[in-house]
Write a protein that holds these residues in place. Structure first.
Motif, PDB file in Angstrom:
ATOM      1  N   VAL A  78      14.325  26.675  48.812  1.00  0.00           N
ATOM      2  CA  VAL A  78      14.502  27.732  49.807  1.00  0.00           C
ATOM      3  C   VAL A  78      14.715  29.056  49.094  1.00  0.00           C
ATOM      4  N   ILE A  79      14.116  30.127  49.615  1.00  0.00           N
ATOM      5  CA  ILE A  79      14.376  31.464  49.105  1.00  0.00           C
ATOM      6  C   ILE A  79      15.575  32.024  49.859  1.00  0.00           C
ATOM      7  N   ALA A  80      16.575  32.482  49.141  1.00  0.00           N
ATOM      8  CA  ALA A  80      17.777  33.024  49.768  1.00  0.00           C
ATOM      9  C   ALA A  80      17.413  34.146  50.739  1.00  0.00           C
ATOM     10  N   PRO A  81      18.198  34.343  51.799  1.00  0.00           N
ATOM     11  CA  PRO A  81      17.841  35.325  52.832  1.00  0.00           C
ATOM     12  C   PRO A  81      17.609  36.739  52.303  1.00  0.00           C
ATOM     13  N   HIS A  82      18.237  37.097  51.180  1.00  0.00           N
ATOM     14  CA  HIS A  82      18.094  38.461  50.670  1.00  0.00           C
ATOM     15  C   HIS A  82      16.950  38.597  49.668  1.00  0.00           C
ATOM     16  N   GLY A  83      16.299  37.475  49.306  1.00  0.00           N
ATOM     17  CA  GLY A  83      15.325  37.506  48.208  1.00  0.00           C
ATOM     18  C   GLY A  83      13.888  37.649  48.679  1.00  0.00           C
ATOM     19  N   ARG A  84      13.021  37.930  47.716  1.00  0.00           N
ATOM     20  CA  ARG A  84      11.586  37.989  47.978  1.00  0.00           C
ATOM     21  C   ARG A  84      10.855  37.670  46.687  1.00  0.00           C
ATOM     22  N   VAL A  85       9.764  36.900  46.803  1.00  0.00           N
ATOM     23  CA  VAL A  85       8.915  36.624  45.646  1.00  0.00           C
ATOM     24  C   VAL A  85       7.503  37.089  45.972  1.00  0.00           C
ATOM     25  N   VAL A  86       6.842  37.719  44.994  1.00  0.00           N
ATOM     26  CA  VAL A  86       5.474  38.214  45.148  1.00  0.00           C
ATOM     27  C   VAL A  86       4.562  37.339  44.298  1.00  0.00           C
ATOM     28  N   VAL A  87       3.472  36.850  44.903  1.00  0.00           N
ATOM     29  CA  VAL A  87       2.586  35.914  44.220  1.00  0.00           C
ATOM     30  C   VAL A  87       1.151  36.455  44.268  1.00  0.00           C
ATOM     31  N   PRO A  88       0.743  37.251  43.280  1.00  0.00           N
ATOM     32  CA  PRO A  88      -0.660  37.662  43.235  1.00  0.00           C
ATOM     33  C   PRO A  88      -1.534  36.504  42.773  1.00  0.00           C
ATOM     34  N   VAL A  89      -2.512  36.134  43.586  1.00  0.00           N
ATOM     35  CA  VAL A  89      -3.436  35.053  43.252  1.00  0.00           C
ATOM     36  C   VAL A  89      -4.673  35.696  42.635  1.00  0.00           C
ATOM     37  N   LEU A  90      -4.912  35.402  41.358  1.00  0.00           N
ATOM     38  CA  LEU A  90      -5.891  36.115  40.547  1.00  0.00           C
ATOM     39  C   LEU A  90      -6.959  35.162  40.035  1.00  0.00           C
ATOM     40  N   ALA A  91      -8.079  35.732  39.580  1.00  0.00           N
ATOM     41  CA  ALA A  91      -9.122  34.934  38.942  1.00  0.00           C
ATOM     42  C   ALA A  91      -9.990  35.845  38.098  1.00  0.00           C
ATOM     43  N   ALA A  92     -10.656  35.244  37.121  1.00  0.00           N
ATOM     44  CA  ALA A  92     -11.539  36.017  36.248  1.00  0.00           C
ATOM     45  C   ALA A  92     -12.919  36.196  36.857  1.00  0.00           C
ATOM     46  N   VAL A  93     -13.367  35.230  37.663  1.00  0.00           N
ATOM     47  CA  VAL A  93     -14.707  35.260  38.246  1.00  0.00           C
ATOM     48  C   VAL A  93     -14.640  34.741  39.674  1.00  0.00           C
ATOM     49  N   GLY A  94     -15.708  35.002  40.439  1.00  0.00           N
ATOM     50  CA  GLY A  94     -15.801  34.451  41.778  1.00  0.00           C
ATOM     51  C   GLY A  94     -15.981  32.946  41.748  1.00  0.00           C
ATOM     52  N   GLY A  95     -15.714  32.302  42.877  1.00  0.00           N
ATOM     53  CA  GLY A  95     -15.845  30.852  42.945  1.00  0.00           C
ATOM     54  C   GLY A  95     -14.731  30.096  42.268  1.00  0.00           C
ATOM     55  N   SER A  96     -13.597  30.764  42.050  1.00  0.00           N
ATOM     56  CA  SER A  96     -12.465  30.132  41.359  1.00  0.00           C
ATOM     57  C   SER A  96     -11.448  29.520  42.308  1.00  0.00           C
ATOM     58  N   GLY A  97     -11.680  29.618  43.607  1.00  0.00           N
ATOM     59  CA  GLY A  97     -10.762  29.007  44.570  1.00  0.00           C
ATOM     60  C   GLY A  97      -9.567  29.856  44.923  1.00  0.00           C
ATOM     61  N   ARG A  98      -9.682  31.197  44.757  1.00  0.00           N
ATOM     62  CA  ARG A  98      -8.538  32.068  45.050  1.00  0.00           C
ATOM     63  C   ARG A  98      -8.015  31.894  46.474  1.00  0.00           C
ATOM     64  N   SER A  99      -8.921  31.979  47.456  1.00  0.00           N
ATOM     65  CA  SER A  99      -8.470  31.935  48.850  1.00  0.00           C
ATOM     66  C   SER A  99      -7.892  30.569  49.199  1.00  0.00           C
ATOM     67  N   THR A 100      -8.497  29.498  48.665  1.00  0.00           N
ATOM     68  CA  THR A 100      -7.940  28.167  48.900  1.00  0.00           C
ATOM     69  C   THR A 100      -6.536  28.056  48.324  1.00  0.00           C
ATOM     70  N   VAL A 101      -6.350  28.531  47.100  1.00  0.00           N
ATOM     71  CA  VAL A 101      -5.024  28.468  46.475  1.00  0.00           C
ATOM     72  C   VAL A 101      -4.040  29.354  47.237  1.00  0.00           C
ATOM     73  N   ALA A 102      -4.473  30.539  47.665  1.00  0.00           N
ATOM     74  CA  ALA A 102      -3.586  31.411  48.440  1.00  0.00           C
ATOM     75  C   ALA A 102      -3.143  30.712  49.724  1.00  0.00           C
ATOM     76  N   GLY A 103      -4.089  30.028  50.385  1.00  0.00           N
ATOM     77  CA  GLY A 103      -3.730  29.311  51.599  1.00  0.00           C
ATOM     78  C   GLY A 103      -2.782  28.151  51.339  1.00  0.00           C
ATOM     79  N   LEU A 104      -3.019  27.410  50.265  1.00  0.00           N
ATOM     80  CA  LEU A 104      -2.111  26.304  49.933  1.00  0.00           C
ATOM     81  C   LEU A 104      -0.716  26.829  49.601  1.00  0.00           C
ATOM     82  N   LEU A 105      -0.657  27.984  48.942  1.00  0.00           N
ATOM     83  CA  LEU A 105       0.652  28.602  48.692  1.00  0.00           C
ATOM     84  C   LEU A 105       1.310  29.016  49.999  1.00  0.00           C
TER      85      LEU A 105
END
Length: 295
Positions: free
Chosen positions: A2-29
């Motif tokens: 659980v993330i504490a009520p006062h906290g926040r985490v930022v998760v940039p989902v990155l890739a070197a090339v297209g077709g790397s599954g960025r959107s799928t991984v973002a959705g699973l996150l």
């Protein structure tokens, strides 16, 4: 988890090339972190290059409804968001562009700080950015120009845990290794980075991928395998609440890896999140209309 009520985490989902599954991984996150806190996926891709508008079954008013020339309220931001379901009743949101295909494109801000501010105004604690820029090219181009690129800016946000995606193929692993080499040379935080290896089909993982995974494990916070899911390949994340067991396990592993990296770097509980003041986000349609935009 659980993330504490006062906290926040930022998760940039990155890739070197297209077709790397960025959107799928973002959705699973989005699915995995929904068990920890209220979360949002920020869709940074142009509308006609993004899968998110077609995946939405409960669309909000979209990014076009966010006022570009007036202070933002939480009500405006939440109304713009699309809700996605998740198992166990938990939900998460996506901020994307729901305009018709023929509408003028929105001029979305590049600055990660602007998107971070938008998420903070919306009150989300798990902020997942589905980025669209190629990581290695961004790093090399910014170094050649004597500046700092988008990748470095995302990594510099408060409590940022980058997730670097690659297809689980020989070519995907080669692109990943190049991106990590460039990131290391640029001083980016590999030690808190999570690597997601996205399978592109059933069958045994190729030998170059297994060897690369072994080599990468000591250099990054975690390496997570995302299995091939034929339903996601066919339908995307329209039925995020009905993911198969392999995808749900990967969602949980990704979320735990991200939060584990964050707690290792910043402690448990996470430090209090910054609360930026409401301000224009710089979103406008590409039309011949003059508007004063914040930097």
């Amino acid at each position: 988890m659980v993330i504490a009520p006062h906290g926040r985490v930022v998760v940039p989902v990155l890739a070197a090339v297209g077709g790397s599954g960025r959107s799928t991984v973002a959705g699973l996150l989005g699915v995995g972190l929904a068990q920890a806190a209220a979360g949002v996926v920020l869709d940074l891709a142009p509308r006609l290059a993004s899968p998110w508008p077609t995946w939405a079954t409960e669309p909000g008013t979209g990014l076009a409804s966010v006022p570009p020339d007036a202070p933002l309220s939480r009500r405006h931001v939440l109304a713009a968001a699309t809700r996605f379901p998740a198992p166990a009743g938990a939900g998460w949101h996506v901020l994307t562009d729901h305009q018709d295909w023929s509408a003028p494109p929105l001029a979305l801000p590049e600055a990660p700080a602007a998107w971070h501010q938008l998420a903070a105004i919306g009150g989300w604690q798990a902020v997942i950015a589905d980025t669209a820029h190629p990581v290695a090219h961004d790093i090399v181009a910014s170094r050649a120009a004597g500046g700092s690129g988008l990748t470095a800016a995302w990594c510099a946000l408060p409590v940022s845990v980058p997730v670097l995606c690659a297809a689980a193929t020989a070519s995907g692993m080669a692109a990943l290794q190049t991106a990590l080499t460039a990131a290391s040379a640029d001083g980016l935080p590999l030690d808190r980075m999570v690597v997601a290896l996205v399978s592109t089909g059933d069958g045994r993982t190729p030998a170059p991928v297994r060897a690369g995974e072994t080599m990468l494990a000591p250099r990054v916070a975690a390496v997570v395998r995302v299995p091939f899911d034929p339903d996601i390949r066919a339908r995307g994340l329209r039925d995020a609440a009905r993911l198969g067991s392999g995808s749900l396990q990967a969602a949980d592993q990704l979320a735990r890896a991200v939060l584990g990296s964050a707690h290792t770097s910043w402690g448990d509980p996470l430090p209090p999140a910054t609360q930026p003041a409401a301000a224009p986000l710089q979103i406008q349609s590409v039309q011949p209309v003059e508007r004063v935009l914040l930097p």
